[in-house]
Motif scaffolding. Structure first.
Motif, PDB file in Angstrom:
ATOM      1  N   THR A  66      62.786  63.844  48.749  1.00  0.00           N
ATOM      2  CA  THR A  66      62.439  63.121  47.532  1.00  0.00           C
ATOM      3  C   THR A  66      62.674  64.007  46.321  1.00  0.00           C
ATOM      4  OG1 THR A  66      60.833  61.717  48.649  1.00  0.00           O
ATOM      5  CG2 THR A  66      60.606  61.957  46.274  1.00  0.00           C
ATOM      6  N   TRP A  67      63.597  63.589  45.470  1.00  0.00           N
ATOM      7  CA  TRP A  67      63.896  64.332  44.239  1.00  0.00           C
ATOM      8  C   TRP A  67      62.979  63.869  43.113  1.00  0.00           C
ATOM      9  CZ3 TRP A  67      65.668  63.578  39.240  1.00  0.00           C
ATOM     10  CH2 TRP A  67      66.192  64.704  38.606  1.00  0.00           C
ATOM     11  N   ARG A  68      62.698  62.563  43.058  1.00  0.00           N
ATOM     12  CA  ARG A  68      61.761  62.029  42.062  1.00  0.00           C
ATOM     13  C   ARG A  68      61.053  60.831  42.666  1.00  0.00           C
ATOM     14  NH1 ARG A  68      64.654  60.826  36.946  1.00  0.00           N
ATOM     15  NH2 ARG A  68      64.999  58.661  37.572  1.00  0.00           N
ATOM     16  N   TRP A  69      59.754  60.761  42.462  1.00  0.00           N
ATOM     17  CA  TRP A  69      58.950  59.632  42.949  1.00  0.00           C
ATOM     18  C   TRP A  69      58.115  59.120  41.782  1.00  0.00           C
ATOM     19  CZ3 TRP A  69      58.756  57.664  48.012  1.00  0.00           C
ATOM     20  CH2 TRP A  69      57.776  56.678  48.247  1.00  0.00           C
ATOM     21  N   VAL A  70      58.244  57.824  41.467  1.00  0.00           N
ATOM     22  CA  VAL A  70      57.495  57.200  40.379  1.00  0.00           C
ATOM     23  C   VAL A  70      56.682  56.060  40.966  1.00  0.00           C
ATOM     24  CG1 VAL A  70      57.635  56.006  38.162  1.00  0.00           C
ATOM     25  CG2 VAL A  70      59.310  57.782  38.730  1.00  0.00           C
ATOM     26  N   GLN A  71      55.363  56.087  40.730  1.00  0.00           N
ATOM     27  CA  GLN A  71      54.494  55.086  41.353  1.00  0.00           C
ATOM     28  C   GLN A  71      53.420  54.648  40.376  1.00  0.00           C
ATOM     29  OE1 GLN A  71      53.187  56.067  45.374  1.00  0.00           O
ATOM     30  NE2 GLN A  71      51.176  55.180  44.974  1.00  0.00           N
ATOM     31  N   ARG A  72      53.228  53.333  40.264  1.00  0.00           N
ATOM     32  CA  ARG A  72      52.170  52.800  39.405  1.00  0.00           C
ATOM     33  C   ARG A  72      50.806  53.099  40.027  1.00  0.00           C
ATOM     34  NH1 ARG A  72      54.276  52.850  35.051  1.00  0.00           N
ATOM     35  NH2 ARG A  72      55.680  54.113  36.274  1.00  0.00           N
ATOM     36  N   THR A  73      49.854  53.448  39.184  1.00  0.00           N
ATOM     37  CA  THR A  73      48.481  53.555  39.644  1.00  0.00           C
ATOM     38  C   THR A  73      47.866  52.156  39.646  1.00  0.00           C
ATOM     39  OG1 THR A  73      47.488  53.807  37.449  1.00  0.00           O
ATOM     40  CG2 THR A  73      48.349  55.811  38.527  1.00  0.00           C
ATOM     41  N   GLU A  74      46.659  52.046  40.177  1.00  0.00           N
ATOM     42  CA  GLU A  74      46.011  50.738  40.239  1.00  0.00           C
ATOM     43  C   GLU A  74      45.678  50.201  38.852  1.00  0.00           C
ATOM     44  OE1 GLU A  74      42.745  50.535  42.934  1.00  0.00           O
ATOM     45  OE2 GLU A  74      43.759  51.712  44.481  1.00  0.00           O
ATOM     46  N   ASP A  75      45.669  51.081  37.841  1.00  0.00           N
ATOM     47  CA  ASP A  75      45.343  50.660  36.479  1.00  0.00           C
ATOM     48  C   ASP A  75      46.573  50.408  35.626  1.00  0.00           C
ATOM     49  OD1 ASP A  75      42.593  50.938  37.002  1.00  0.00           O
ATOM     50  OD2 ASP A  75      42.699  53.089  36.591  1.00  0.00           O
ATOM     51  N   GLU A  76      47.752  50.643  36.176  1.00  0.00           N
ATOM     52  CA  GLU A  76      48.985  50.454  35.404  1.00  0.00           C
ATOM     53  C   GLU A  76      49.651  49.146  35.815  1.00  0.00           C
ATOM     54  OE1 GLU A  76      50.789  54.816  34.533  1.00  0.00           O
ATOM     55  OE2 GLU A  76      50.772  54.228  36.641  1.00  0.00           O
ATOM     56  N   PRO A  77      49.939  48.269  34.843  1.00  0.00           N
ATOM     57  CA  PRO A  77      50.540  46.969  35.184  1.00  0.00           C
ATOM     58  C   PRO A  77      52.003  47.107  35.598  1.00  0.00           C
ATOM     59  CG  PRO A  77      50.419  47.216  32.808  1.00  0.00           C
ATOM     60  CD  PRO A  77      49.699  48.409  33.390  1.00  0.00           C
ATOM     61  N   VAL A  78      52.437  46.193  36.438  1.00  0.00           N
ATOM     62  CA  VAL A  78      53.854  46.096  36.788  1.00  0.00           C
ATOM     63  C   VAL A  78      54.427  44.873  36.079  1.00  0.00           C
ATOM     64  CG1 VAL A  78      53.581  47.234  39.013  1.00  0.00           C
ATOM     65  CG2 VAL A  78      53.368  44.747  38.880  1.00  0.00           C
ATOM     66  N   SER A  79      55.725  44.894  35.845  1.00  0.00           N
ATOM     67  CA  SER A  79      56.361  43.806  35.122  1.00  0.00           C
ATOM     68  C   SER A  79      56.346  42.525  35.949  1.00  0.00           C
ATOM     69  CB  SER A  79      57.806  44.180  34.785  1.00  0.00           C
ATOM     70  OG  SER A  79      58.476  43.090  34.182  1.00  0.00           O
ATOM     71  N   GLN A  80      56.080  41.419  35.274  1.00  0.00           N
ATOM     72  CA  GLN A  80      56.135  40.109  35.929  1.00  0.00           C
ATOM     73  C   GLN A  80      57.547  39.518  35.851  1.00  0.00           C
ATOM     74  OE1 GLN A  80      52.923  38.784  37.453  1.00  0.00           O
ATOM     75  NE2 GLN A  80      53.163  40.994  37.327  1.00  0.00           N
ATOM     76  N   ALA A  81      58.421  40.174  35.085  1.00  0.00           N
ATOM     77  CA  ALA A  81      59.818  39.757  35.003  1.00  0.00           C
ATOM     78  C   ALA A  81      60.669  40.687  35.850  1.00  0.00           C
ATOM     79  CB  ALA A  81      60.291  39.790  33.549  1.00  0.00           C
ATOM     80  N   LEU A  82      61.767  40.169  36.382  1.00  0.00           N
ATOM     81  CA  LEU A  82      62.661  41.001  37.182  1.00  0.00           C
ATOM     82  C   LEU A  82      63.147  42.173  36.344  1.00  0.00           C
ATOM     83  CD1 LEU A  82      65.424  39.753  39.567  1.00  0.00           C
ATOM     84  CD2 LEU A  82      65.839  41.688  38.062  1.00  0.00           C
ATOM     85  N   SER A  83      62.982  43.374  36.871  1.00  0.00           N
ATOM     86  CA  SER A  83      63.387  44.573  36.144  1.00  0.00           C
ATOM     87  C   SER A  83      63.857  45.635  37.123  1.00  0.00           C
ATOM     88  CB  SER A  83      62.208  45.123  35.316  1.00  0.00           C
ATOM     89  OG  SER A  83      62.542  46.368  34.725  1.00  0.00           O
ATOM     90  N   TYR A  84      64.845  46.415  36.684  1.00  0.00           N
ATOM     91  CA  TYR A  84      65.330  47.550  37.466  1.00  0.00           C
ATOM     92  C   TYR A  84      64.804  48.870  36.899  1.00  0.00           C
ATOM     93  CZ  TYR A  84      68.709  44.976  40.352  1.00  0.00           C
ATOM     94  OH  TYR A  84      69.309  44.151  41.286  1.00  0.00           O
TER      95      TYR A  84
END
Length: 407
Positions: free
Chosen positions: A347-365
């Motif tokens: 793993t060179w880079r790992w990005v992960q939302r925490t439980e308090d961070e929203p994820v997009s409801q629209a398709l996104s890359y």
């Protein structure tokens, strides 16, 4: 030179200061308030906000009234290419016109141009022609897609062309869209590759081939997606050059997709911009070339030397992955089963939302919009591909308040 930039993509991706000489050129950025807010304060240049409620080209031309005419109009987002062409036309600025851009935005024109150049393409028909009774020259699975779509949005696969047409006649199209904006084409099975790079005067000067793990359509429907870099043999370079010249891509970045079949590569589509997700980052890791800023330099400095790319070798390939959140049905989520992969030396880079961070409801890359994303490598292609498949099989994303969803 006076340079007008239709600003949409964030500076951390484009790196304007690396690609433009702000002392030599008068640079003007124009965009909606939301997009202009992403420009760092340290960047010089004039900034103009447009309302964002009407056609981009109309708003830009109106906003430039009273300003000196630009010498160069630059758009790096696929969604601004037609607008940029119309702005050049309206202001009489040199550069691609709408007729030049359509073959990389209209999928029927794109395939027609590739076919005329002798490249193999899926058989296809404009949807309106098919609905009117035009002969369909294939049987089996059929793809319905918008002519100017991206990221497989609005794409559907049917068992037959007849079932696709029956569904359209019965249910219509999304948002009551006009059939003239869609096509149908035969489904060609096989692994999908993408070739990315920079072309100067119609010839790729640096490029890298990769193979998808998963599909863009699967991602749109809620499955994870990634790709891993592969060898780029001379045959792929020749095919890529032929594809670019067929659709008229000259000095531009490109993101080309093809299907591997026993009879060779089948042209799928090509875009005159850099690929989304981790494509630009992995390209830079493998070659040393940062595509977006190099394109700016090539456009703003005619005759500039081509970038010097290095080959990282077959044991030092890179890959990227994204796990979608737009189909979860919730703004927040939890991620389980990730620790082993996050800590892996692959793993060179790992990005992960925490439980308090929203994820997009629209398709996104974009990695900041999704539950989990990352870059892997360096390692051989086969090792990276298996690593991505293990991630997709093991990591679970749970929508807040809902049952588990395997990624």
């Amino acid at each position: 030179m006076r340079i007008l930039i239709l600003h949409r993509i964030t500076d951390d991706i484009i790196r304007y200061a690396d690609g433009l000489d702000f002392e030599a050129h008068e640079v003007t950025f124009i965009g909606t308030a939301e997009r202009m807010a992403t420009l760092p304060a340290r960047l010089p240049g004039t900034r103009i906000e447009r309302p964002g409620t009407g056609a981009t080209e109309t708003e830009v031309v109106a906003a430039l009234a009273g300003h000196p005419k630009p010498d160069l109009v630059i758009a790096q987002s696929e969604f601004d290419l037609i607008a940029a062409a119309r702005i050049r036309e309206a202001l009489d600025v040199p550069g691609p016109r709408e007729a030049d851009v359509l073959p990389v935005r209209d999928k029927v024109m794109m395939k027609a141009a590739a076919a005329r150049a002798g490249l193999r393409v899926p058989r296809y028909l404009p949807l309106a022609s098919a609905l009117a009774g035009a002969d369909i020259g294939w049987s089996g699975q059929t793809v319905l897609k918008p002519l100017d779509g991206a990221s497989s949005q609005g794409v559907r696969v049917f068992d037959t062309a007849a079932s696709a047409l029956e569904t359209v006649r019965r249910d219509g199209l999304p948002s009551d869209a006009d059939p003239s904006g869609f096509e149908i084409e035969e489904f060609v099975s096989g692994p999908i590759i993408h070739v990315d790079g920079l072309a100067v005067d119609g010839t790729p000067v640096t490029l890298q081939a990769s193979r998808y793990v998963g599909t863009c359509l699967g991602y749109a429907e809620g499955s994870p997606l990634g790709s891993v870099q592969t060898d780029t043999p001379p045959a792929v370079v020749e095919w890529t050059t032929a594809c670019l010249q067929a659709v008229g891509i000259t000095t531009s970045l490109f993101h080309l997709e093809g299907i591997e079949t026993p009879d060779g590569l089948v042209f799928l589509e090509v875009a005159s911009r850099f690929g989304g997700a981790g494509v630009a980052d992995t390209f830079e890791l493998a070659t040393g070339v940062h595509m977006p800023s190099v394109q700016l330099r090539a456009l703003s400095t005619p005759g500039a030397s081509a970038p010097e790319a290095h080959d990282s070798g077959p044991d030092a390939r890179y890959g990227w992955f994204i796990v979608p959140g737009h189909t979860l049905g919730a703004r927040f989520c939890t991620v389980d089963g990730a620790d082993e992969f996050r800590r892996s030396p692959l793993t060179w880079r790992w990005v992960q939302r925490t439980e308090d961070e929203p994820v997009s409801q629209a398709l996104s890359y974009a990695e900041y919009d999704v539950p989990v994303a990352g870059i892997v490598g360096p390692a051989p292609t086969a090792v990276l591909e298996q690593f991505l498949r293990d991630i997709f099989a093991s990591v679970k994303v749970t929508a807040a308040g809902k049952a588990d969803n395997n990624v």
